[in-house]
Design an enzyme around this catalytic site. Structure first.
Site, PDB file in Angstrom:
ATOM      1  N   SER A  80       0.848  -1.196   0.000  1.00  0.00           N
ATOM      2  CA  SER A  80       0.000   0.000   0.000  1.00  0.00           C
ATOM      3  C   SER A  80       0.876   1.234   0.000  1.00  0.00           C
ATOM      4  O   SER A  80       1.980   1.227   0.572  1.00  0.00           O
ATOM      5  CB  SER A  80      -0.882   0.007   1.252  1.00  0.00           C
ATOM      6  OG  SER A  80      -1.546   1.244   1.397  1.00  0.00           O
TER       7      SER A  80
ATOM      8  N   TYR B 156      -2.091  -0.843  10.369  1.00  0.00           N
ATOM      9  CA  TYR B 156      -2.083  -1.289   8.971  1.00  0.00           C
ATOM     10  C   TYR B 156      -0.829  -0.794   8.260  1.00  0.00           C
ATOM     11  O   TYR B 156      -0.160  -1.558   7.544  1.00  0.00           O
ATOM     12  CB  TYR B 156      -3.330  -0.751   8.272  1.00  0.00           C
ATOM     13  CG  TYR B 156      -3.380  -1.035   6.785  1.00  0.00           C
ATOM     14  CD1 TYR B 156      -3.802  -2.270   6.306  1.00  0.00           C
ATOM     15  CD2 TYR B 156      -3.013  -0.058   5.853  1.00  0.00           C
ATOM     16  CE1 TYR B 156      -3.864  -2.532   4.950  1.00  0.00           C
ATOM     17  CE2 TYR B 156      -3.070  -0.308   4.494  1.00  0.00           C
ATOM     18  CZ  TYR B 156      -3.497  -1.544   4.049  1.00  0.00           C
ATOM     19  OH  TYR B 156      -3.545  -1.798   2.690  1.00  0.00           O
TER      20      TYR B 156
END
Length: 258
Positions: free
Chosen positions: A147, A161
């Protein structure tokens, strides 16, 4: 290999984790269209079966297998069953992930451990099992779905995350270095804002604060879609990327340079 075939995956076998929905589903379908025999792996077997059936209805080859990537026993069984079905596994896409959000000061060890167990331990376990097989069969390609949040904090409440995906980047570089001599390539795709159903649900569950991927933050304008990520994964998995390893490919409309 002819130039027109460089982006094909004909006669190759691929595992796509988290393949039952969202980005994973699009990757599985795109790989099948490119000629791969695809194992659609997901913790939700019904969802995986629906994707595999859709691929086969379109003329592709696919099978569904259930696996919780955070569980070592299930990952080992996944690779054993995939190998029994299609022979050597040539391509792995580590896509399975969870992305709940929580304010940093409210994060407890249970929340931390659960997210890391799927996103980071799951990636490690699948990498390990894939590399074992690829070493024996003469090589392969692994694409980890990371990401842009691993490189740049985007919103508040996402620290756990972000840390998990930074770990995925490190695993990508480390395994690329260690196993390049075995003709195993390891790269990562870093999606930017991709409004999947799962991402929308995670964002809706908590009031987001801080900068967002909104107007003025993306040079190419607007959000991307799942096909943008699938196309990048196909490129990195294919012979067209045969001389590329250890790289982080941001597919973010230019967000990281804005």
């Amino acid at each position: 290999m002819a130039k027109q075939n460089a982006f094909r995956l004909d006669e190759l076998s691929a595992i796509v984790t988290g393949g039952g929905s969202g980005i994973g589903r699009c990757i599985a379908e795109t790989f099948a269209e490119a000629g791969a025999r695809v194992i659609v792996a997901d913790i939700d077997l019904a969802a995986a079966r629906a994707v595999a059936e859709s691929i086969e209805a379109a003329g592709g080859q696919a099978r569904a297998l259930a696996a919780d990537v955070s569980c070592e026993v299930e990952v080992i069984r996944l690779f054993e069953d995939a190998t029994a079905a299609y022979g050597n596994i040539d391509v792995l896409v580590n896509n399975a992930a969870i992305f709940p959000k929580k304010p940093f000061l409210e994060v407890d060890t249970e929340f931390w451990d659960r997210l890391q167990s799927v996103n980071l331990r799951g990636t490690f376990l699948c990498l390990r099992e894939a590399i074992k097989g690829m070493k024996s069969s003469g090589g392969g390609s692994i694409v980890n779905i990371s990401s842009v949040s691993s490189m740049q904090a985007v919103v508040h409440h996402n620290a756990v995350y972000n840390a998990s995906k930074a770990g995925v980047n490190s695993l990508t570089r480390t395994t690329a270095l260690e196993f390049g001599g075995d003709r195993i390539r390891v790269n990562a795709v870093l999606p930017g804002g991709i409004p999947t159903a799962g991402a929308r649900a995670a964002s809706a569950a908590i009031e987001l604060k801080g900068p967002i991927l909104g107007e003025g933050r993306i040079p190419l304008g607007g959000m991307g879609d799942v096909q943008d990520i699938a196309n990048a994964a196909l490129f990195l998995a294919s012979p067209a990327a045969r001389y590329i390893t250890g790289q982080m490919l941001a597919v973010d409309g230019g967000f990281l340079v804005s």
